[in-house]
Design a protein around this motif. Sequence first.
Motif, PDB file in Angstrom:
ATOM      1  N   GLU A  22      31.101  43.238  45.972  1.00 31.02           N
ATOM      2  CA  GLU A  22      31.308  43.264  47.418  1.00 31.02           C
ATOM      3  C   GLU A  22      32.427  42.300  47.837  1.00 31.02           C
ATOM      4  OE1 GLU A  22      28.785  42.424  51.542  1.00 31.02           O
ATOM      5  OE2 GLU A  22      27.721  42.790  49.650  1.00 31.02           O
ATOM      6  N   ALA A  23      32.398  41.085  47.289  1.00 29.92           N
ATOM      7  CA  ALA A  23      33.432  40.091  47.626  1.00 29.92           C
ATOM      8  C   ALA A  23      34.792  40.520  47.085  1.00 29.92           C
ATOM      9  CB  ALA A  23      33.038  38.727  47.059  1.00 29.92           C
ATOM     10  N   PHE A  24      34.810  41.134  45.914  1.00 31.62           N
ATOM     11  CA  PHE A  24      36.055  41.611  45.307  1.00 31.62           C
ATOM     12  C   PHE A  24      36.700  42.681  46.192  1.00 31.62           C
ATOM     13  CE2 PHE A  24      38.134  44.714  42.418  1.00 31.62           C
ATOM     14  CZ  PHE A  24      39.089  43.884  41.844  1.00 31.62           C
ATOM     15  N   LEU A  25      35.899  43.639  46.646  1.00 31.34           N
ATOM     16  CA  LEU A  25      36.431  44.697  47.499  1.00 31.34           C
ATOM     17  C   LEU A  25      36.908  44.141  48.838  1.00 31.34           C
ATOM     18  CD1 LEU A  25      33.821  47.533  46.823  1.00 31.34           C
ATOM     19  CD2 LEU A  25      36.120  47.299  45.881  1.00 31.34           C
ATOM     20  N   ALA A  26      36.139  43.191  49.381  1.00 26.99           N
ATOM     21  CA  ALA A  26      36.504  42.606  50.677  1.00 26.99           C
ATOM     22  C   ALA A  26      37.842  41.867  50.592  1.00 26.99           C
ATOM     23  CB  ALA A  26      35.401  41.656  51.146  1.00 26.99           C
ATOM     24  N   ALA A  27      38.076  41.206  49.459  1.00 28.48           N
ATOM     25  CA  ALA A  27      39.339  40.476  49.281  1.00 28.48           C
ATOM     26  C   ALA A  27      40.529  41.418  49.310  1.00 28.48           C
ATOM     27  CB  ALA A  27      39.313  39.697  47.970  1.00 28.48           C
ATOM     28  N   HIS A  28      40.351  42.631  48.769  1.00 26.80           N
ATOM     29  CA  HIS A  28      41.441  43.597  48.756  1.00 26.80           C
ATOM     30  C   HIS A  28      41.582  44.302  50.107  1.00 26.80           C
ATOM     31  CE1 HIS A  28      41.164  43.027  44.401  1.00 26.80           C
ATOM     32  NE2 HIS A  28      42.357  43.550  44.326  1.00 26.80           N
ATOM     33  N   GLU A  29      40.472  44.534  50.797  1.00 21.28           N
ATOM     34  CA  GLU A  29      40.528  45.249  52.062  1.00 21.28           C
ATOM     35  C   GLU A  29      40.941  44.351  53.214  1.00 21.28           C
ATOM     36  OE1 GLU A  29      36.650  46.917  52.143  1.00 21.28           O
ATOM     37  OE2 GLU A  29      37.174  48.579  50.790  1.00 21.28           O
ATOM     38  N   SER A  30      40.900  43.035  53.006  1.00 25.52           N
ATOM     39  CA  SER A  30      41.274  42.099  54.066  1.00 25.52           C
ATOM     40  C   SER A  30      42.772  42.119  54.353  1.00 25.52           C
ATOM     41  CB  SER A  30      40.866  40.672  53.685  1.00 25.52           C
ATOM     42  OG  SER A  30      41.668  40.189  52.621  1.00 25.52           O
ATOM     43  N   GLY A  31      43.553  42.504  53.357  1.00 22.97           N
ATOM     44  CA  GLY A  31      44.999  42.524  53.529  1.00 22.97           C
ATOM     45  C   GLY A  31      45.645  41.155  53.520  1.00 22.97           C
ATOM     46  N   GLU A  32      44.917  40.121  53.087  1.00 23.00           N
ATOM     47  CA  GLU A  32      45.461  38.761  53.071  1.00 23.00           C
ATOM     48  C   GLU A  32      46.627  38.664  52.095  1.00 23.00           C
ATOM     49  OE1 GLU A  32      43.995  34.124  52.339  1.00 23.00           O
ATOM     50  OE2 GLU A  32      42.786  35.792  51.596  1.00 23.00           O
ATOM     51  N   TYR A 278      40.735  33.765  30.278  1.00 23.65           N
ATOM     52  CA  TYR A 278      40.606  33.175  31.614  1.00 23.65           C
ATOM     53  C   TYR A 278      41.071  34.180  32.645  1.00 23.65           C
ATOM     54  CZ  TYR A 278      39.611  29.298  28.696  1.00 23.65           C
ATOM     55  OH  TYR A 278      39.012  28.522  27.733  1.00 23.65           O
ATOM     56  N   ARG A 279      40.115  34.570  33.501  1.00 25.48           N
ATOM     57  CA  ARG A 279      40.366  35.592  34.516  1.00 25.48           C
ATOM     58  C   ARG A 279      40.458  34.960  35.904  1.00 25.48           C
ATOM     59  NH1 ARG A 279      38.980  41.290  33.981  1.00 25.48           N
ATOM     60  NH2 ARG A 279      38.910  41.862  31.762  1.00 25.48           N
ATOM     61  N   PHE A 280      41.388  35.484  36.679  1.00 27.27           N
ATOM     62  CA  PHE A 280      41.587  35.048  38.055  1.00 27.27           C
ATOM     63  C   PHE A 280      41.309  36.249  38.960  1.00 27.27           C
ATOM     64  CE2 PHE A 280      43.753  32.153  35.400  1.00 27.27           C
ATOM     65  CZ  PHE A 280      43.964  30.964  36.092  1.00 27.27           C
ATOM     66  N   TYR A 281      40.326  36.103  39.843  1.00 26.84           N
ATOM     67  CA  TYR A 281      39.992  37.148  40.797  1.00 26.84           C
ATOM     68  C   TYR A 281      40.301  36.668  42.212  1.00 26.84           C
ATOM     69  CZ  TYR A 281      37.325  39.542  37.118  1.00 26.84           C
ATOM     70  OH  TYR A 281      36.950  40.195  35.965  1.00 26.84           O
ATOM     71  N   PRO A 282      40.885  37.529  43.060  1.00 34.65           N
ATOM     72  CA  PRO A 282      41.307  37.087  44.393  1.00 34.65           C
ATOM     73  C   PRO A 282      40.171  36.697  45.330  1.00 34.65           C
ATOM     74  CG  PRO A 282      41.592  39.460  44.145  1.00 34.65           C
ATOM     75  CD  PRO A 282      41.263  38.922  42.793  1.00 34.65           C
ATOM     76  N   HIS A 283      38.926  37.074  45.008  1.00 38.15           N
ATOM     77  CA  HIS A 283      37.802  36.630  45.843  1.00 38.15           C
ATOM     78  C   HIS A 283      37.251  35.281  45.379  1.00 38.15           C
ATOM     79  CE1 HIS A 283      35.925  38.654  42.425  1.00 38.15           C
ATOM     80  NE2 HIS A 283      34.773  38.055  42.707  1.00 38.15           N
TER      81      HIS A 283
END
Length: 455
Positions: A22-32, A278-283
């Motif tokens: 949910e947080a991953f999708l929100a980070a992409h849909e926010s358009g930040e 080492y993974r970096f996720y935008p959320h």
Amino acid sequence: MSNILPNSLVRRLGSNPLFDQEAFLAAHESGEKLTSIRINPKKETKLDFDLDSQVPWCKNGYYLESRPKFILDPLFHAGCYYVQEASSMFIDHIIDFLKLSSEEIKALDVCAAPGGKSTLLNACLNQDSLLVSNEIIKSRSIVLQENMMRWGCANVVVTNNDPSVFRRLPGFFDLVLVDAPCSGSGMFRKDEDSIDEWSEANVKLCSERQQRILSEILPSINSNGYLLYSTCSYSIEENEEILDWLIEEYNLESIQVPFNSAWGIEETASPKNRAFGYRFYPHKVKGEGFFIAALKLKNIQPSFSFKKMKFEKSPVPKDGLNPWVENMEEFSTLVHNENVHIFPKHLEASIKALQQVLYLKNAGTLIGKWLGKELVPSHDLALSIHRNKTLPAVELNIDEAQNFLRKKQLNIEIFSSVKKGWCLVNYKGESLGWVKVLGNRINNYYPKEVRIANL
């Protein structure tokens, strides 16, 4: 499922019970949109915009509150900073952990364009180290060459070669970075157009391409040397499964890199050999999607032989270059078609070896053209940290600097204190390029190919 991201990708990521879909999708849909830069430690000056906060895993990395028009900033053109995605700056932290900045090494950035990771390596490695920045695609190698020129250091060689060519340099490098071409899912938030190009078939194709590049480049790493492998993909086929392949096929040792848990980086383990990634996720981090791993070579590698190196005497007298280069006695010269390049003297054997094996776009710093008795200075020299600091220079204001960058005519009154001849133009103390002061006019020598076309 997301209306933006490919369902198959989201489904694969969501199969991990610890993944916050949910947080991953929100980070992409926010358009930040995040903007980060990395300061050139050799060209520190007061910028025309404010820095927000430091990128926690990079000593010279900073976030910005808003994105300026970098193309209009003279200090961008002077090489005072590089605009780089924050997640990929984690390389700085890895170099520090491996203590590779404490000794002179030879490093290779295989897929280096446009130059973000190469400028980072050049900044964080020991100043006596050699960096080879390679790009296989000719058009992209031109951009790489321009960015390395702006960075201003003479311990860099820019090359345009297929990875297979590096097999002819066995055991040559202490460190190799492979930022591999990938399916690009980690950049979806930054570049929505790339979503349409993503497919599972392309993930498979990229994985095969990554294995080819790695298999070609591994022989060039010396015994106990290091490999840094990175992508901007979320797919396990391009990340952790590549680590398993490397360990099984080439007997590499996975290295665990400690970091502050507050940074939000996720440490992963490969399916078969539990290799660290080492993974970096935008959320979870202030950055885009990124993956990186550090490995160490355990095999005894053949070594490149320097025995047959021939050194030709330079036709350019060093006293002829003293007025242009600071501490010229510390540099060797290479002359090709009257173009004079300088590089640190202790790197001469390595540069000669590279010259015999690779196609070089640039070696060290191109300081100009030698016409028998005098030097016609190059734009590279103007941006070099090694130029003589006593060369004539005139400070410009922002409007004058932007006009210079547009290759416009400058008012001769600005140069009233300068005698006829070559003169640097500066902005906030940093050089932008050359003009030639004549009796009744100023000739602007800013290169046409990098000028600002529109303001």
